[in-house]
Scaffold this motif. Structure first.
Motif, PDB file in Angstrom:
ATOM      1  N   GLY A 149      22.631 -16.522 -38.006  1.00 28.48           N
ATOM      2  CA  GLY A 149      22.387 -17.505 -36.960  1.00 28.48           C
ATOM      3  C   GLY A 149      23.316 -17.345 -35.771  1.00 28.48           C
ATOM      4  N   LEU A 150      24.372 -16.571 -35.948  1.00 31.92           N
ATOM      5  CA  LEU A 150      25.329 -16.371 -34.865  1.00 31.92           C
ATOM      6  C   LEU A 150      25.170 -14.957 -34.306  1.00 31.92           C
ATOM      7  CD1 LEU A 150      28.440 -18.048 -36.525  1.00 31.92           C
ATOM      8  CD2 LEU A 150      26.798 -19.061 -34.946  1.00 31.92           C
ATOM      9  N   ALA A 151      26.013 -14.627 -33.347  1.00 32.56           N
ATOM     10  CA  ALA A 151      25.873 -13.323 -32.688  1.00 32.56           C
ATOM     11  C   ALA A 151      26.469 -12.225 -33.548  1.00 32.56           C
ATOM     12  CB  ALA A 151      26.540 -13.359 -31.323  1.00 32.56           C
ATOM     13  N   GLY A 152      25.881 -11.961 -34.676  1.00 32.04           N
ATOM     14  CA  GLY A 152      26.345 -10.868 -35.517  1.00 32.04           C
ATOM     15  C   GLY A 152      25.972  -9.534 -34.911  1.00 32.04           C
ATOM     16  N   ARG A 153      26.546  -8.469 -35.433  1.00 31.54           N
ATOM     17  CA  ARG A 153      26.266  -7.129 -34.920  1.00 31.54           C
ATOM     18  C   ARG A 153      25.313  -6.427 -35.864  1.00 31.54           C
ATOM     19  NH1 ARG A 153      29.628  -4.199 -32.161  1.00 31.54           N
ATOM     20  NH2 ARG A 153      27.689  -3.204 -31.550  1.00 31.54           N
ATOM     21  N   ILE A 154      24.456  -5.621 -35.285  1.00 31.48           N
ATOM     22  CA  ILE A 154      23.590  -4.819 -36.141  1.00 31.48           C
ATOM     23  C   ILE A 154      24.357  -3.574 -36.576  1.00 31.48           C
ATOM     24  CG2 ILE A 154      21.539  -5.635 -34.945  1.00 31.48           C
ATOM     25  CD1 ILE A 154      21.294  -2.715 -33.861  1.00 31.48           C
ATOM     26  N   THR A 155      23.811  -2.901 -37.591  1.00 28.08           N
ATOM     27  CA  THR A 155      24.495  -1.715 -38.091  1.00 28.08           C
ATOM     28  C   THR A 155      24.344  -0.542 -37.136  1.00 28.08           C
ATOM     29  OG1 THR A 155      22.540  -0.914 -39.258  1.00 28.08           O
ATOM     30  CG2 THR A 155      23.983  -2.442 -40.438  1.00 28.08           C
ATOM     31  N   GLY A 156      23.352  -0.612 -36.267  1.00 33.81           N
ATOM     32  CA  GLY A 156      23.073   0.497 -35.361  1.00 33.81           C
ATOM     33  C   GLY A 156      21.958   1.378 -35.858  1.00 33.81           C
ATOM     34  N   GLU A 157      21.586   1.238 -37.138  1.00 34.92           N
ATOM     35  CA  GLU A 157      20.484   2.039 -37.643  1.00 34.92           C
ATOM     36  C   GLU A 157      19.208   1.218 -37.556  1.00 34.92           C
ATOM     37  OE1 GLU A 157      20.856   3.603 -41.575  1.00 34.92           O
ATOM     38  OE2 GLU A 157      19.033   4.821 -41.368  1.00 34.92           O
ATOM     39  N   LEU A 158      18.317   1.683 -36.728  1.00 31.82           N
ATOM     40  CA  LEU A 158      17.017   1.049 -36.580  1.00 31.82           C
ATOM     41  C   LEU A 158      16.018   1.738 -37.497  1.00 31.82           C
ATOM     42  CD1 LEU A 158      16.711   0.584 -32.709  1.00 31.82           C
ATOM     43  CD2 LEU A 158      17.598  -1.005 -34.416  1.00 31.82           C
ATOM     44  N   PHE A 159      15.201   0.944 -38.148  1.00 33.73           N
ATOM     45  CA  PHE A 159      14.126   1.461 -38.988  1.00 33.73           C
ATOM     46  C   PHE A 159      12.824   1.199 -38.239  1.00 33.73           C
ATOM     47  CE2 PHE A 159      16.409   2.464 -42.862  1.00 33.73           C
ATOM     48  CZ  PHE A 159      17.606   1.782 -42.662  1.00 33.73           C
ATOM     49  N   PHE A 160      12.143   2.268 -37.904  1.00 34.22           N
ATOM     50  CA  PHE A 160      10.967   2.173 -37.064  1.00 34.22           C
ATOM     51  C   PHE A 160       9.676   2.137 -37.869  1.00 34.22           C
ATOM     52  CE2 PHE A 160      12.179   2.594 -32.634  1.00 34.22           C
ATOM     53  CZ  PHE A 160      13.498   3.000 -32.730  1.00 34.22           C
ATOM     54  N   GLY A 161       8.684   1.454 -37.290  1.00 32.74           N
ATOM     55  CA  GLY A 161       7.338   1.535 -37.807  1.00 32.74           C
ATOM     56  C   GLY A 161       6.648   2.776 -37.268  1.00 32.74           C
ATOM     57  N   GLU A 162       5.388   2.957 -37.656  1.00 30.12           N
ATOM     58  CA  GLU A 162       4.639   4.120 -37.204  1.00 30.12           C
ATOM     59  C   GLU A 162       4.053   3.924 -35.809  1.00 30.12           C
ATOM     60  OE1 GLU A 162       3.196   6.363 -41.200  1.00 30.12           O
ATOM     61  OE2 GLU A 162       1.949   4.686 -40.553  1.00 30.12           O
ATOM     62  N   GLY A 163       4.105   2.703 -35.340  1.00 32.79           N
ATOM     63  CA  GLY A 163       3.650   2.458 -33.983  1.00 32.79           C
ATOM     64  C   GLY A 163       2.197   2.014 -33.896  1.00 32.79           C
ATOM     65  N   SER A 164       1.894   1.364 -32.790  1.00 31.65           N
ATOM     66  CA  SER A 164       0.514   1.004 -32.461  1.00 31.65           C
ATOM     67  C   SER A 164       0.159   1.725 -31.174  1.00 31.65           C
ATOM     68  CB  SER A 164       0.375  -0.512 -32.236  1.00 31.65           C
ATOM     69  OG  SER A 164       0.569  -1.230 -33.419  1.00 31.65           O
ATOM     70  N   ARG A 165      -0.832   2.593 -31.254  1.00 31.36           N
ATOM     71  CA  ARG A 165      -1.259   3.330 -30.061  1.00 31.36           C
ATOM     72  C   ARG A 165      -2.299   2.508 -29.317  1.00 31.36           C
ATOM     73  NH1 ARG A 165      -0.843   8.365 -28.214  1.00 31.36           N
ATOM     74  NH2 ARG A 165       0.085   9.093 -30.170  1.00 31.36           N
ATOM     75  N   LEU A 166      -1.951   2.140 -28.099  1.00 36.36           N
ATOM     76  CA  LEU A 166      -2.848   1.331 -27.271  1.00 36.36           C
ATOM     77  C   LEU A 166      -3.445   2.198 -26.174  1.00 36.36           C
ATOM     78  CD1 LEU A 166      -4.011  -1.422 -26.341  1.00 36.36           C
ATOM     79  CD2 LEU A 166      -1.954  -1.683 -24.933  1.00 36.36           C
ATOM     80  N   THR A 167      -4.756   2.164 -26.080  1.00 39.00           N
ATOM     81  CA  THR A 167      -5.463   2.864 -25.008  1.00 39.00           C
ATOM     82  C   THR A 167      -6.272   1.837 -24.230  1.00 39.00           C
ATOM     83  OG1 THR A 167      -5.649   4.859 -26.364  1.00 39.00           O
ATOM     84  CG2 THR A 167      -7.089   4.696 -24.433  1.00 39.00           C
ATOM     85  N   VAL A 168      -6.001   1.757 -22.945  1.00 42.05           N
ATOM     86  CA  VAL A 168      -6.722   0.822 -22.077  1.00 42.05           C
ATOM     87  C   VAL A 168      -7.664   1.624 -21.194  1.00 42.05           C
ATOM     88  CG1 VAL A 168      -6.527  -1.006 -20.366  1.00 42.05           C
ATOM     89  CG2 VAL A 168      -4.728  -0.724 -22.085  1.00 42.05           C
ATOM     90  N   LEU A 169      -8.947   1.366 -21.343  1.00 38.10           N
ATOM     91  CA  LEU A 169      -9.956   2.134 -20.590  1.00 38.10           C
ATOM     92  C   LEU A 169     -10.228   1.529 -19.212  1.00 38.10           C
ATOM     93  CD1 LEU A 169     -12.457   2.749 -23.500  1.00 38.10           C
ATOM     94  CD2 LEU A 169     -10.663   4.279 -22.661  1.00 38.10           C
TER      95      LEU A 169
END
Lengths: 122, 109
Positions: free
Chosen positions: A102-122
């Motif tokens: 709940g407070l301003a803690g620090r992240i470890t610096g290691e981000l775990f990413f998803g595979e992403g959402s590919r958006l195409t706007v026609l």
């Protein structure tokens, strides 16, 4: 789940329509990030959420973009009135935090990413 | 303004040759720097961080505060090193992380 999950994996939409992209972070990760990955632009920071703190929205490119995170877990990125320049891969990442969430803690610096959402706007 | 610069969009070297991927940063505070890698059809993942001072898959990176650089190096490139590499900066005052534009490394056999 075992990793960060994003949906849909692919979205094709017409210019002017609204889209919603969803991110389900790793259980226990209280920090959540959205990035946009486009050719030639690299990885562009959009927004991040950390515990109960106010989100850092400084990377959102326009007021057509918004994001929310409900219950400290799932996040939704919404793009209203999509434009062709919004076409990109939208990546979500989560991370652990040191200290009280709940407070301003620090992240470890290691981000775990998803595979992403590919958006195409026609 | 805080910024991460990767000047090379593409770097192509022969297998066995040394590799250096350049990264420069602009930040007034005390930075924490990282290299992330994305192999073909895989998720973006952490390669190494400067505070660990470790070698991962033969790669090392040294933070040079005088030159505000964090270049990634490997003495002998392997074909499996071909990937997209991103340099990243974490703000000391918050947990915001920004990335450079990335360098695509291509290792020729």
């Amino acid at each position: 789940g075992a990793g960060v999950s994003q949906s849909p994996s692919n979205k094709v939409t017409e210019k002017g329509k609204d889209v919603e992209l969803r991110c389900d972070p790793i259980s226990g990760h209280t920090a959540l990030y959205w990035y946009r990955q486009s050719l030639g632009q690299g990885l562009e920071f959009l927004i991040y959420f950390q515990g109960n703190s106010a989100p850092d929205k400084s990377g959102l490119p326009s007021d057509r973009f918004s994001a929310e995170r409900t219950g400290g877990s799932v996040s939704t990125l919404t793009i209203q009135r999509t434009q062709q320049e919004d076409s990109a891969v939208y990546l979500c990442a989560s991370s652990k935090i040191f200290g009280p969430p709940g407070l301003a803690g620090r992240i470890t610096g290691e981000l775990f990413f998803g595979e992403g959402s590919r958006l195409t706007v026609l | 303004a805080q910024r991460v610069t990767q000047p090379e969009k593409l770097l192509s070297v022969f297998k066995g040759a040394p590799v250096e991927l350049k990264c420069n940063y602009s930040y007034s505070g005390s930075p924490e720097l990282f290299w992330y890698v994305q192999y073909s059809r895989q998720r973006l993942q952490l390669l190494l961080r400067h505070i660990s001072r470790e070698s991962i898959k033969g790669f090392t990176a040294d933070l040079n505060k005088g030159e505000t650089s964090f270049h990634l190096k490997k003495p002998f490139a392997q074909e499996e090193d071909s990937a997209m590499y991103y340099c990243a900066l974490m703000y000391s005052s918050a947990s915001k992380i920004i990335f450079g534009s990335g360098t695509r490394l291509s290792i020729r056999p």
